[in-house]
Design a protein around this motif. Structure first.
Motif, mmCIF file in Angstrom:
data_model
loop_
_atom_site.group_PDB
_atom_site.id
_atom_site.type_symbol
_atom_site.label_atom_id
_atom_site.label_comp_id
_atom_site.label_asym_id
_atom_site.label_seq_id
_atom_site.Cartn_x
_atom_site.Cartn_y
_atom_site.Cartn_z
ATOM 1 N N GLU A 189 -2.488 -3.121 3.221
ATOM 2 C CA GLU A 189 -1.551 -3.119 4.346
ATOM 3 C C GLU A 189 -1.928 -2.156 5.479
ATOM 4 O O GLU A 189 -1.443 -2.308 6.591
ATOM 5 N N ILE A 215 7.146 3.082 4.516
ATOM 6 C CA ILE A 215 7.800 1.821 4.908
ATOM 7 C C ILE A 215 7.309 0.677 4.023
ATOM 8 O O ILE A 215 8.112 -0.118 3.508
ATOM 9 N N ILE A 216 6.009 0.608 3.821
ATOM 10 C CA ILE A 216 5.437 -0.445 2.964
ATOM 11 C C ILE A 216 5.939 -0.283 1.535
ATOM 12 O O ILE A 216 6.332 -1.263 0.885
ATOM 13 N N SER A 217 5.948 0.947 1.027
ATOM 14 C CA SER A 217 6.414 1.206 -0.339
ATOM 15 C C SER A 217 7.881 0.850 -0.514
ATOM 16 O O SER A 217 8.281 0.321 -1.554
ATOM 17 N N MET A 218 8.702 1.150 0.479
ATOM 18 C CA MET A 218 10.139 0.807 0.419
ATOM 19 C C MET A 218 10.338 -0.685 0.186
ATOM 20 O O MET A 218 11.239 -1.087 -0.552
ATOM 21 N N GLN A 219 9.500 -1.497 0.800
ATOM 22 C CA GLN A 219 9.613 -2.950 0.641
ATOM 23 C C GLN A 219 9.274 -3.388 -0.774
ATOM 24 O O GLN A 219 9.740 -4.418 -1.230
ATOM 25 N N LYS A 220 8.475 -2.586 -1.478
ATOM 26 C CA LYS A 220 8.031 -2.940 -2.828
ATOM 27 C C LYS A 220 8.862 -2.273 -3.918
ATOM 28 O O LYS A 220 9.210 -2.899 -4.905
ATOM 29 N N GLY A 255 11.609 0.102 -3.215
ATOM 30 C CA GLY A 255 12.889 0.627 -2.758
ATOM 31 C C GLY A 255 12.863 2.128 -2.536
ATOM 32 O O GLY A 255 11.845 2.695 -2.135
ATOM 33 N N THR A 256 13.981 2.758 -2.830
ATOM 34 C CA THR A 256 14.094 4.190 -2.543
ATOM 35 C C THR A 256 13.207 5.067 -3.424
ATOM 36 O O THR A 256 13.045 6.254 -3.131
ATOM 37 N N ASP A 292 -1.397 -1.440 -2.090
ATOM 38 C CA ASP A 292 -0.540 -1.457 -0.901
ATOM 39 C C ASP A 292 -1.174 -0.691 0.256
ATOM 40 O O ASP A 292 -1.214 -1.175 1.388
#
Length: 179
Positions: free
Chosen positions: A149, A108-113, A115-116, A145
């Motif tokens: 996080e 989830i954290i990586s998706m914010q940074k 994306g897919t 991250d």
């Protein structure tokens, strides 16, 4: 007890960098973790760089799990999808229990940074012998991250409503002799 009333409890953390090509001077991801660990007030208990070899990684993780002077192991590198990426498999060879939600929260954290592209990470966490183990991707950004996080909070006894530190004494209760 309120978070403000709880004391900080430093934990002893080992850092393992998995790389076929990096030495200590080029290990930006390991350095990122070490800097954050020390800044948070924790103790760097050990640091090692190993090649992408499942047996070597598994043996080092197992040695650190057996070391009563180490509470947490964080590895960086070898979590991708290529044939040489075997860190996750080595971690799972050692785990007694996997912390499934660690992977989910990291994604989830990586998706914010990124994306897919986050789907290409196989970051994982688990517990063995009363020791927490986390496998992070090999980029400094992914290490930042994961630490900033997730881990900095979960490895802080003052973090509420719960954290990894407060349950540390019970992680190996199944190994204790029943009276």
């Amino acid at each position: 007890m309120a978070a403000a009333d709880r004391p900080f409890i430093p934990v002893r953390i080992a850092v393992l960098t998995v790389s076929d090509s990096r030495g200590l001077s080029e290990d930006r991801s390991g350095r990122t973790l070490v800097e954050r660990i020390e800044k948070a007030g924790h103790v760097l208990a050990a640091r090692q760089i190993l090649p992408d070899e499942r047996d070597l990684i598994r043996d080092q993780l197992s040695a650190w799990v057996a070391d009563k002077g180490i509470d947490v192991v964080i590895s960086t590198g070898g979590t991708g999808l290529t044939g040489r990426d075997v860190t996750v498999e080595a971690h799972r060879d050692v785990y007694e229990k996997e912390i499934d939600a660690f992977s989910t929260v990291f994604t989830i954290i990586s998706m914010q940074k990124i994306g897919t592209s986050a789907v290409q990470s196989r970051a994982t966490g688990g517990v063995a012998g009363g020791t927490y183990l986390f496998a992070l991707p090999g980029s400094p950004g992914a290490c930042r991250d994961a630490w900033d996080e997730i881990l900095v909070k979960q490895l802080d006894y003052r973090h509420m409503p719960c954290n990894f530190v407060e349950i540390m004494p019970r992680l190996d209760e199944h190994l204790q002799r029943k009276t």
